[in-house]
Design an enzyme around this catalytic site. Structure first.
Site, mmCIF file in Angstrom:
data_model
loop_
_atom_site.group_PDB
_atom_site.id
_atom_site.type_symbol
_atom_site.label_atom_id
_atom_site.label_comp_id
_atom_site.label_asym_id
_atom_site.label_seq_id
_atom_site.Cartn_x
_atom_site.Cartn_y
_atom_site.Cartn_z
ATOM 1 N N ASN A 42 38.016 44.682 39.202
ATOM 2 C CA ASN A 42 36.839 44.920 39.436
ATOM 3 C C ASN A 42 36.705 45.173 40.987
ATOM 4 O O ASN A 42 37.533 44.630 41.732
ATOM 5 C CB ASN A 42 35.953 43.620 39.231
ATOM 6 C CG ASN A 42 36.301 42.286 39.702
ATOM 7 O OD1 ASN A 42 37.388 42.025 39.581
ATOM 8 N ND2 ASN A 42 35.266 41.662 39.996
ATOM 9 N N GLU A 44 33.819 45.472 43.872
ATOM 10 C CA GLU A 44 32.470 45.100 44.189
ATOM 11 C C GLU A 44 32.011 45.894 45.303
ATOM 12 O O GLU A 44 32.688 46.318 46.110
ATOM 13 C CB GLU A 44 31.972 43.414 44.404
ATOM 14 C CG GLU A 44 32.123 42.639 43.122
ATOM 15 C CD GLU A 44 31.953 41.232 43.318
ATOM 16 O OE1 GLU A 44 31.893 40.648 42.417
ATOM 17 O OE2 GLU A 44 31.833 40.932 44.423
ATOM 18 N N GLU A 55 37.620 47.153 33.574
ATOM 19 C CA GLU A 55 37.752 47.747 32.206
ATOM 20 C C GLU A 55 37.497 49.053 32.347
ATOM 21 O O GLU A 55 38.159 50.225 32.120
ATOM 22 C CB GLU A 55 36.918 47.297 31.094
ATOM 23 C CG GLU A 55 37.102 45.841 30.805
ATOM 24 C CD GLU A 55 36.340 45.070 31.596
ATOM 25 O OE1 GLU A 55 35.862 44.055 30.818
ATOM 26 O OE2 GLU A 55 35.870 45.251 32.606
#
Length: 125
Positions: A42, A44, A55
Site C-alpha cells: 500500500n 498512502e 492488491e
C-alpha cells in the site's frame, strides 16, 4: 510456489509499504497464470483518495508487464488479523480473475477464500 511461500512473499512486499497516516502496512503477492509472482504494497497519500492498496499495486504491475490472468493472491497486514481486500480491490481482481483464490494469514494459520465468496455479485459487463 506453495501458499505459505506466497504469504512470505507478500510479507516481504509489506516491508516496502508507505503508510505514514494510517500506520497500517499491507503486502500482496499475486501469482499469474504464467507462474510469475507480482508484489505490491500500500502507498498512502495525504490526499487519501490517491492512496493505492497493495492488491491493486500488484495487479497494475502485472498488467503493465503483459499478464492479465491470475491464479492466486496472498494478502497480509500488520494488524494481526486477516487482511481482507477492500471492495475496490475485489472489483479490480474480478475484472481479471473471477475465479482467483485469495489467501490470508492470521496467527500463522492460512485461510483460503474464492473471490466469489468475498464479492458474490461483482459488477461485470
Amino acid at each position: 510456489m506453495t501458499d505459505i511461500q506466497l504469504i512470505e512473499t507478500a510479507k516481504k512486499a509489506m516491508s516496502n509499504a508507505y503508510s505514514p497516516y494510517s500506520k497500517v502496512t499491507v503486502g500482496a503477492a499475486l501469482e499469474g497464470e504464467s507462474g510469475k509472482v507480482y508484489v505490491g504494497c500500500n502507498v498512502e497519500n495525504s490526499s487519501y483518495g490517491a492512496t493505492i492498496c497493495a492488491e491493486r499495486t500488484a495487479v497494475t504491475k502485472a498488467v503493465s508487464e503483459g499478464e492479465k490472468k491470475f491464479k492466486r493472491i496472498a494478502v497480509v497486514g500488520n494488524l494481526g488479523v486477516q487482511m481482507f481486500p477492500c471492495g475496490i480491490c475485489l472489483q479490480v481482481l474480478s475484472e481479471f480473475a473471477p475465479d482467483i483464490d485469495v489467501i490470508l494469514e492470521q496467527d500463522g494459520k492460512l485461510f483460503k477464500y474464492t473471490l466469489k465468496q468475498l464479492i458474490p455479485k461483482a459488477f461485470s459487463m
